[in-house]
Design an enzyme around this catalytic site. Structure first.
Site, PDB file in Angstrom:
ATOM      1  N   ASP A 143      23.093  15.222  45.827  1.00  0.00           N
ATOM      2  CA  ASP A 143      23.749  16.318  46.540  1.00  0.00           C
ATOM      3  C   ASP A 143      22.960  17.601  46.320  1.00  0.00           C
ATOM      4  O   ASP A 143      22.960  18.164  45.224  1.00  0.00           O
ATOM      5  CB  ASP A 143      25.183  16.483  46.047  1.00  0.00           C
ATOM      6  CG  ASP A 143      25.965  17.521  46.862  1.00  0.00           C
ATOM      7  OD1 ASP A 143      25.358  18.133  47.772  1.00  0.00           O
ATOM      8  OD2 ASP A 143      27.155  17.710  46.575  1.00  0.00           O
ATOM      9  N   ASP A 169     -22.085  16.096  25.740  1.00  0.00           N
ATOM     10  CA  ASP A 169     -23.461  16.337  25.306  1.00  0.00           C
ATOM     11  C   ASP A 169     -23.530  17.459  24.278  1.00  0.00           C
ATOM     12  O   ASP A 169     -24.562  17.649  23.625  1.00  0.00           O
ATOM     13  CB  ASP A 169     -24.348  16.698  26.502  1.00  0.00           C
ATOM     14  CG  ASP A 169     -24.741  15.473  27.314  1.00  0.00           C
ATOM     15  OD1 ASP A 169     -24.565  14.346  26.811  1.00  0.00           O
ATOM     16  OD2 ASP A 169     -25.228  15.637  28.444  1.00  0.00           O
ATOM     17  N   TRP A 211     -19.840  20.912  32.276  1.00  0.00           N
ATOM     18  CA  TRP A 211     -20.766  20.220  31.401  1.00  0.00           C
ATOM     19  C   TRP A 211     -20.969  21.028  30.124  1.00  0.00           C
ATOM     20  O   TRP A 211     -21.096  22.237  30.161  1.00  0.00           O
ATOM     21  CB  TRP A 211     -22.104  20.013  32.101  1.00  0.00           C
ATOM     22  CG  TRP A 211     -23.153  19.435  31.182  1.00  0.00           C
ATOM     23  CD1 TRP A 211     -23.253  18.141  30.785  1.00  0.00           C
ATOM     24  CD2 TRP A 211     -24.219  20.152  30.550  1.00  0.00           C
ATOM     25  NE1 TRP A 211     -24.329  17.998  29.929  1.00  0.00           N
ATOM     26  CE2 TRP A 211     -24.936  19.212  29.769  1.00  0.00           C
ATOM     27  CE3 TRP A 211     -24.644  21.480  30.569  1.00  0.00           C
ATOM     28  CZ2 TRP A 211     -26.055  19.565  29.013  1.00  0.00           C
ATOM     29  CZ3 TRP A 211     -25.752  21.845  29.814  1.00  0.00           C
ATOM     30  CH2 TRP A 211     -26.439  20.889  29.041  1.00  0.00           C
ATOM     31  N   CYS A 214     -20.968   7.006  29.594  1.00  0.00           N
ATOM     32  CA  CYS A 214     -21.438   8.382  29.461  1.00  0.00           C
ATOM     33  C   CYS A 214     -21.648   8.942  30.859  1.00  0.00           C
ATOM     34  O   CYS A 214     -21.982   8.210  31.790  1.00  0.00           O
ATOM     35  CB  CYS A 214     -22.748   8.420  28.668  1.00  0.00           C
ATOM     36  SG  CYS A 214     -23.442  10.080  28.443  1.00  0.00           S
ATOM     37  N   ASN A 217     -25.630  10.868  35.563  1.00  0.00           N
ATOM     38  CA  ASN A 217     -26.022  12.247  35.271  1.00  0.00           C
ATOM     39  C   ASN A 217     -26.058  13.204  36.457  1.00  0.00           C
ATOM     40  O   ASN A 217     -26.812  14.172  36.426  1.00  0.00           O
ATOM     41  CB  ASN A 217     -27.390  12.248  34.581  1.00  0.00           C
ATOM     42  CG  ASN A 217     -27.270  12.023  33.094  1.00  0.00           C
ATOM     43  OD1 ASN A 217     -26.441  12.617  32.430  1.00  0.00           O
ATOM     44  ND2 ASN A 217     -28.095  11.128  32.569  1.00  0.00           N
ATOM     45  N   ASP A 269     -32.956   7.516  26.744  1.00  0.00           N
ATOM     46  CA  ASP A 269     -33.744   7.684  27.971  1.00  0.00           C
ATOM     47  C   ASP A 269     -35.242   7.778  27.678  1.00  0.00           C
ATOM     48  O   ASP A 269     -35.671   8.430  26.740  1.00  0.00           O
ATOM     49  CB  ASP A 269     -33.263   8.974  28.663  1.00  0.00           C
ATOM     50  CG  ASP A 269     -33.775   9.107  30.079  1.00  0.00           C
ATOM     51  OD1 ASP A 269     -34.579   8.259  30.518  1.00  0.00           O
ATOM     52  OD2 ASP A 269     -33.369  10.073  30.743  1.00  0.00           O
ATOM     53  N   TRP A 323     -24.254   3.529  29.025  1.00  0.00           N
ATOM     54  CA  TRP A 323     -24.272   3.530  30.496  1.00  0.00           C
ATOM     55  C   TRP A 323     -24.041   4.966  30.961  1.00  0.00           C
ATOM     56  O   TRP A 323     -22.943   5.488  30.846  1.00  0.00           O
ATOM     57  CB  TRP A 323     -23.175   2.604  31.005  1.00  0.00           C
ATOM     58  CG  TRP A 323     -23.084   2.420  32.492  1.00  0.00           C
ATOM     59  CD1 TRP A 323     -22.930   3.388  33.439  1.00  0.00           C
ATOM     60  CD2 TRP A 323     -23.091   1.174  33.197  1.00  0.00           C
ATOM     61  NE1 TRP A 323     -22.845   2.823  34.682  1.00  0.00           N
ATOM     62  CE2 TRP A 323     -22.948   1.462  34.560  1.00  0.00           C
ATOM     63  CE3 TRP A 323     -23.201  -0.158  32.789  1.00  0.00           C
ATOM     64  CZ2 TRP A 323     -22.900   0.467  35.539  1.00  0.00           C
ATOM     65  CZ3 TRP A 323     -23.164  -1.147  33.765  1.00  0.00           C
ATOM     66  CH2 TRP A 323     -23.016  -0.838  35.113  1.00  0.00           C
ATOM     67  N   ASP A 324     -25.082   5.594  31.492  1.00  0.00           N
ATOM     68  CA  ASP A 324     -25.021   7.021  31.819  1.00  0.00           C
ATOM     69  C   ASP A 324     -24.871   7.255  33.322  1.00  0.00           C
ATOM     70  O   ASP A 324     -25.101   6.353  34.137  1.00  0.00           O
ATOM     71  CB  ASP A 324     -26.282   7.724  31.297  1.00  0.00           C
ATOM     72  CG  ASP A 324     -26.008   9.134  30.785  1.00  0.00           C
ATOM     73  OD1 ASP A 324     -25.001   9.736  31.222  1.00  0.00           O
ATOM     74  OD2 ASP A 324     -26.789   9.635  29.958  1.00  0.00           O
TER      75      ASP A 324
END
Length: 724
Positions: free
Chosen positions: A50, A549, A200, A527, A481, A368, A478-479
């Protein structure tokens, strides 16, 4: 736990250990929300509908004029667009006539003993039959759209999940323009909206503001859940705190473009919807096809924001994360990135391993720069073969040398990306996302692969499998970017190009699923430039995510506290880095609030520092189970105090606790007493450092005096208590 349907009142009621959720079927088939909150023993809730007088500008249902019913003012269980409800809509379908009027009504329901999986999407799991699911089928009689709403409750936790599946039961194409996962109606606007914003290097800062009339939203259209906003919102009742008061939490199990919209209307009621961001989204549904929306996880508690967080943590540890590493002590790793960046070879990595092994480190991770001809970030993504100019004896020989030092070996990948300077791009320039006639926008000198394409995913899978199958690799980082621009696919027709953002996420999930099934013993860490995809969707495939990071210990306090709003500490990728603003001890104490590891050149440590590292790793092993499985209590938030930050872990049986306090900036006075939380007031606890014995009541009500323990900038202290 129980799901019931009162046929006489046409009320569905879903109960957990401490909450109830109820909605009704209106005489005209509308699904109307009644209640979500603390447990109710009964369902006498129809009076909640209501809403009093409403203006003629709010349209009536033609069959309900006498009863004063209008879709514009009623609390909808799954709001639709264009047929009388002018508030934010969960569903909008463009039909064969080109109009977007949508109207779904109740048809039937089923109560399922098992939780159905979501097609192509991660979702909470059913363990040992500890959940029930309600499936409610609705239909739009004009368009032929069938909408199935799914609700799951669990026997062990006050948590509920929501999702929707839309089926085309007509003979014509329809286009989905909005498909949200959940719609929550609340009868008041007396809430503060809590969410996590950032960028970032500065992810997931907690912020809150009172709800106001109008629409408040958070969203991402970056192709990922993003550094900027997280797919999480909490609504806490005015006056609620960390440990008291009503709180609703909503978290979307999704890693792509999302939106969470909250509207307060002229009746001071609140509607929250959460799902795929409708910006840049349309999904073409052919006859007989269906579309599945991601899952939303919903938590209610009347015990404050901290308890909401702990419920999310328990839920995700038990029902979301499926890796065998979930309940296992993770290896202490040392990552090469901040130690060497791209400047390394096999001899330097082995030298890292040699020094790290002497300190008790378990694993070396080569980051990397190991593949193609990559010496900077301007080439070779997509060319996942070993750069033997750097690794002169090849990868197998390097791993053998690292293993000979007593360390396991991990490796870095960025599977969803491609460099313009790569063999893969030269062979297949159409494999990246692109829009015909437009130049691609590079970011970090890379483009994004079209993960909606099976041939692209197959190529990346085969390349990576060749490395992972033929080498002794125990860990994969496992990135991801960059954000997505020029989101177009060479294989999709023009009318399907706005499907690409969601298809990209589905493709990434499919590829990740292949890897975790093919390599079940590998520890995967997600990542995205740090924490750009820290969401439940990623946690389904990897038990941990690189939190940020930014490895500065003081900056990490804000990041990790914000992340803990809905994600368990066991998922935080956190390392001790070579950042001298704080002592090595404080960097370790902050990283201990996470998976723990090192991000530095071990050859540059002094003998005294190496001895500290050995002790830190021993402490990690000592406290690991408490941190991994314990309940987190945020005692002093870094955003609430200019000087100190403090947190505490308490074991599930309340027999053990660990307090950590960090000085962010020297306070005005040395005097500092810290109260603990979550202990058993009847138990006696021994301070394992001093041998002093305190009751749980004393530690929680009087506290522990830390006046001489932490005062200078960057100092920290850890206190460990064990019940006698």
């Amino acid at each position: 736990m129980a799901i019931t349907f009162d046929a006489s009142k046409k009320i569905f009621k879903l109960d957990t250990v401490s909450t109830s959720y109820a909605f009704a079927v209106h005489s005209e088939g509308y699904l109307l929300h009644l209640y979500y909150g603390a447990y109710l023993p009964d369902n006498n809730l129809l009076s909640m509908l209501d809403r009093g007088m409403f203006a003629s500008f709010s349209p009536d249902n033609p069959n309900c004029i006498a009863s004063g019913f209008s879709p514009d003012v009623q609390p909808s269980e799954y709001s639709v667009n264009g047929t009388g409800d002018f508030r934010v809509s969960a569903l909008q379908i463009c039909n064969r006539n080109g109009d977007i009027s949508t109207d779904v009504r109740y048809v039937s329901h089923r109560i399922l003993a098992e939780k159905p999986a979501l097609c192509g999407l991660p979702s909470l799991r059913d363990e040992n039959g500890d959940s029930e699911t309600l499936e409610v089928t609705t239909r739009d009689s004009v368009t032929g759209a069938v909408v199935k709403l799914y609700y799951t409750v669990y026997s062990d936790l006050p948590v509920m999940t929501r999702s929707a599946v839309i089926e085309n039961d007509s003979d014509a194409v329809m286009e989905l323009e909005r498909v949200y996962s959940t719609c929550l109606e609340l009868p008041t606007m007396d809430y503060d909206m809590v969410h996590l914003y950032g960028k970032w290097f500065k992810e997931r800062t907690v912020t809150e503001r009172p709800l106001c009339h109008g629409i408040q939203s958070i969203a991402s259209k970056r192709g990922s859940s993003s550094h900027n906003h997280n797919p999480f919102v909490a609504l806490k009742k005015h006056g609620s705190s960390e440990e008291s008061g009503e709180v609703y939490g909503v978290n979307l199990v999704y890693s792509g473009n999302f939106a969470i919209d909250i509207e307060v209307d002229g009746f001071n009621t609140t509607r929250l919807i959460a799902g795929i961001n409708p910006t840049d989204f349309t999904w073409r549904l052919e006859p007989g096809e269906s579309f599945t929306a991601p899952e939303a996880v919903m938590v209610y508690t009347d015990k404050g924001v901290g308890e909401m967080s702990r419920i999310f943590h328990r839920t995700y540890r038990k029902h979301l994360i499926k890796s065998p590493w979930r309940d296992i002590e993770r290896p202490v790793l040392i990552n090469s990135w901040e130690a060497a960046y791209f400047d390394f070879d096999d001899d330097k990595l082995v030298a890292f391993a040699h020094e790290a092994a002497k300190m008790g480190v378990d694993m070396l991770v080569m980051d990397d720069g190991w593949f193609g001809h990559r010496n900077l970030d301007d080439s070779s993504l997509g060319d996942w073969y070993v750069n033997e100019t750097k690794l002169k004896g090849g990868l197998a020989k390097l791993i053998d040398r690292v293993n000979a030092e007593g360390l396991k070996f991990g490796i870095w990948y960025e599977p969803e990306m491609i460099s313009p300077d790569s063999d893969l791009y030269r062979a297949h320039p159409d494999w990246c996302l692109h829009v015909r006639g437009r130049e691609n926008s590079p970011a970090r000198m890379q483009y994004v692969l079209d993960m909606s394409r099976k041939d692209v995913r197959d190529n990346i899978f085969e390349q990576m499998c060749s490395v992972l199958q033929n080498n002794k690799i125990d860990y994969v980082k496992w990135d991801f970017n960059r954000n997505i621009t020029e989101a177009g696919s060479a294989l999709l027709p023009p009318e399907r190009q706005k499907e690409i953002m969601h298809r990209f996420v589905l493709g990434t999930y499919e590829l990740m699923d292949r890897f975790v099934k093919a390599f079940p013993d590998i520890l995967f860490e997600n990542c995205s430039g740090g924490g750009g995809r820290f969401d439940p969707g990623m946690l389904y495939y990897s038990p941990q995510i690189w939190c940020s990071d930014n490895t500065d210990a003081i900056e990490r306090l804000t990041i990790q506290f914000g992340t803990s709003m809905c994600y368990p500490v066991s998922t935080f990728g956190a390392h001790v880095a070579a950042r001298p603003r704080t002592p090595l001890s404080t960097r370790a104490n902050v990283a201990m609030c996470g998976t723990f590891g090192y991000e530095l050149d071990p050859r540059k440590l002094t003998e005294e520092e190496k001895a500290q590292v050995r002790e830190q790793i021993q402490d990690y092993r000592k406290y690991n189970r408490l941190v991994r499985e314990g309940d987190l209590y945020r005692l002093i938030a870094p955003t609430d105090d200019a000087f100190r930050c403090a947190w505490e872990f308490v074991s599930p049986d309340k027999n053990e606790a660990m307090l950590t306090s960090v000085v962010m900036r020297m306070p005005e006075t040395m005097f500092y007493v810290q109260r603990l939380r979550g202990l058993d007031p009847e138990k006696l606890y021994t301070d394992t450092d001093t041998g002093e014995v305190y009751s749980g009541a004393l530690l929680m009500n009087a506290g522990v005096n830390l006046t001489r323990a932490v005062y200078q900038d960057g100092e920290s202290v850890v206190k460990h208590f064990v019940a006698k």
